[in-house]
Design an enzyme around this catalytic site. Sequence first.
Site, PDB file in Angstrom:
ATOM      1  N   PHE A 135      52.177  26.675 -17.533  1.00 41.10           N
ATOM      2  CA  PHE A 135      52.606  26.389 -16.165  1.00 41.10           C
ATOM      3  C   PHE A 135      54.036  26.885 -15.962  1.00 41.10           C
ATOM      4  CE2 PHE A 135      53.538  24.386 -12.208  1.00 41.10           C
ATOM      5  CZ  PHE A 135      52.328  24.531 -11.547  1.00 41.10           C
ATOM      6  N   GLU A 140      52.183  38.334  -3.867  1.00 40.21           N
ATOM      7  CA  GLU A 140      51.928  36.949  -4.274  1.00 40.21           C
ATOM      8  C   GLU A 140      52.740  36.618  -5.522  1.00 40.21           C
ATOM      9  OE1 GLU A 140      51.408  34.079  -3.726  1.00 40.21           O
ATOM     10  OE2 GLU A 140      49.308  33.491  -3.769  1.00 40.21           O
ATOM     11  N   ASP A 141      53.008  35.341  -5.735  1.00 42.00           N
ATOM     12  CA  ASP A 141      53.779  34.955  -6.923  1.00 42.00           C
ATOM     13  C   ASP A 141      52.940  35.048  -8.198  1.00 42.00           C
ATOM     14  OD1 ASP A 141      52.170  32.793  -6.197  1.00 42.00           O
ATOM     15  OD2 ASP A 141      53.783  31.316  -6.128  1.00 42.00           O
ATOM     16  N   ARG A 149      62.030  26.212  -7.687  1.00 44.20           N
ATOM     17  CA  ARG A 149      61.829  27.544  -7.102  1.00 44.20           C
ATOM     18  C   ARG A 149      63.086  28.401  -7.231  1.00 44.20           C
ATOM     19  NH1 ARG A 149      57.061  27.529  -4.058  1.00 44.20           N
ATOM     20  NH2 ARG A 149      56.567  25.562  -3.024  1.00 44.20           N
ATOM     21  N   ASP A 175      46.098  32.985 -10.526  1.00 41.15           N
ATOM     22  CA  ASP A 175      45.671  32.049 -11.561  1.00 41.15           C
ATOM     23  C   ASP A 175      44.136  32.085 -11.642  1.00 41.15           C
ATOM     24  OD1 ASP A 175      45.785  29.922 -13.382  1.00 41.15           O
ATOM     25  OD2 ASP A 175      45.930  28.401 -11.824  1.00 41.15           O
TER      26      ASP A 175
HETATM   27  P1  IMP Z   1      44.604  30.413  -7.634  1.00 42.27           P
HETATM   28  O1  IMP Z   1      43.754  30.277  -6.420  1.00 42.27           O
HETATM   29  O2  IMP Z   1      44.165  29.492  -8.737  1.00 42.27           O
HETATM   30  O3  IMP Z   1      44.747  31.825  -8.135  1.00 42.27           O
HETATM   31  O4  IMP Z   1      45.997  29.814  -7.218  1.00 42.27           O
HETATM   32  C1  IMP Z   1      47.117  30.549  -7.101  1.00 42.27           C
HETATM   33  C2  IMP Z   1      48.225  29.654  -6.582  1.00 42.27           C
HETATM   34  O5  IMP Z   1      48.392  28.487  -7.413  1.00 42.27           O
HETATM   35  C3  IMP Z   1      49.542  30.389  -6.655  1.00 42.27           C
HETATM   36  O6  IMP Z   1      49.815  31.036  -5.440  1.00 42.27           O
HETATM   37  C4  IMP Z   1      50.516  29.289  -6.954  1.00 42.27           C
HETATM   38  O7  IMP Z   1      50.965  28.705  -5.736  1.00 42.27           O
HETATM   39  C5  IMP Z   1      49.742  28.247  -7.695  1.00 42.27           C
HETATM   40  N1  IMP Z   1      49.962  28.378  -9.155  1.00 42.27           N
HETATM   41  C6  IMP Z   1      49.076  28.790 -10.078  1.00 42.27           C
HETATM   42  N2  IMP Z   1      49.605  28.798 -11.306  1.00 42.27           N
HETATM   43  C7  IMP Z   1      50.888  28.372 -11.172  1.00 42.27           C
HETATM   44  C8  IMP Z   1      51.968  28.174 -12.101  1.00 42.27           C
HETATM   45  O8  IMP Z   1      51.879  28.400 -13.320  1.00 42.27           O
HETATM   46  N3  IMP Z   1      53.129  27.721 -11.563  1.00 42.27           N
HETATM   47  C9  IMP Z   1      53.286  27.470 -10.237  1.00 42.27           C
HETATM   48  N4  IMP Z   1      52.309  27.660  -9.326  1.00 42.27           N
HETATM   49  C10 IMP Z   1      51.105  28.095  -9.793  1.00 42.27           C
HETATM   50 MG    MG Z   2      51.214  30.292  -3.950  1.00 37.86          MG
END
Ligand code: IMP
Ligand code: MG
Length: 174
Positions: free
Chosen positions: A150, A97-98, A163, A101
Amino acid sequence: MADKIEMMYSEYQVSERIRQLGQEISKDYEGKEVTLICILKGATFFACELAKRIKVPVQIEFMRCSSYGNETESSGVVKIIQDLDHPIRNKHIIIVEDIIDTGRTMHYLLDVLNQRGPASLKLCALLDKPDRRVADVSLDYTGFVIPDKFIVGYGLDYAQKYRNLPYVGVVTPE
Ligand code: IMP
Ligand code: MG
C-alpha cells in the site's frame, strides 16, 4: 501512534522517471496536440509534473470518480462524481492516473471515454500493481511497476493523508 512510512522511490527518482515519460510522449505525439485527463485527486501531482515535461501543446482536464468497495479493494461499480467540462470527440486523449490496482476503475472509465469518440485514447499511470489485477487493462505509459504494497505520497493517500509527501513510500498503518 504514527504510521510507519518507508521510502520506495525518492523525489529525484520520481522526477527523473516523469521526465523520461514526458520525452516518450512528446516523441509519440509529435505534430499533434494532446489532452491529459487527470483523475482527481490522486493523479494531480503526477499530471502537473508530466504536463511540464511534454513538448507538444497540452490541455489538462479533470475528472473525479469513486469506486464503491471496502477499504482496500474497489468493487468495479464506478460513479463519476465530476465529469469533464468539454467533449473529447476527435481529440488525442491520455488518461493520467496515480495507480492501477485491480484495474476495475480504469476498465470502466476507458469504456465510458471510448464511447465519446476520441481520436485516440491512451492510459498513463505513475504506478502499476499488476499482482492485484482482476480487470483487463493495459497501460501505454507506466512510471514504475511495483509489488503488492500500500503506497502513499506523490498524490496517493491513506485515509486522505500523506498525499503531500514528495516521494513514493510504503505505509504500514499503526
Ligand atoms: P482499482 O480500481 O483497484 O484499480 O483502483 C485504483 C484506485 O485505488 C486508485 O486510483 C487509487 O485511488 C486507489 N489505490 C489503489 N492502490 C492504492 C495504493 O497502494 N495507495 C493508495 N491508493 C490506492
Ligand atoms: Mg484514484
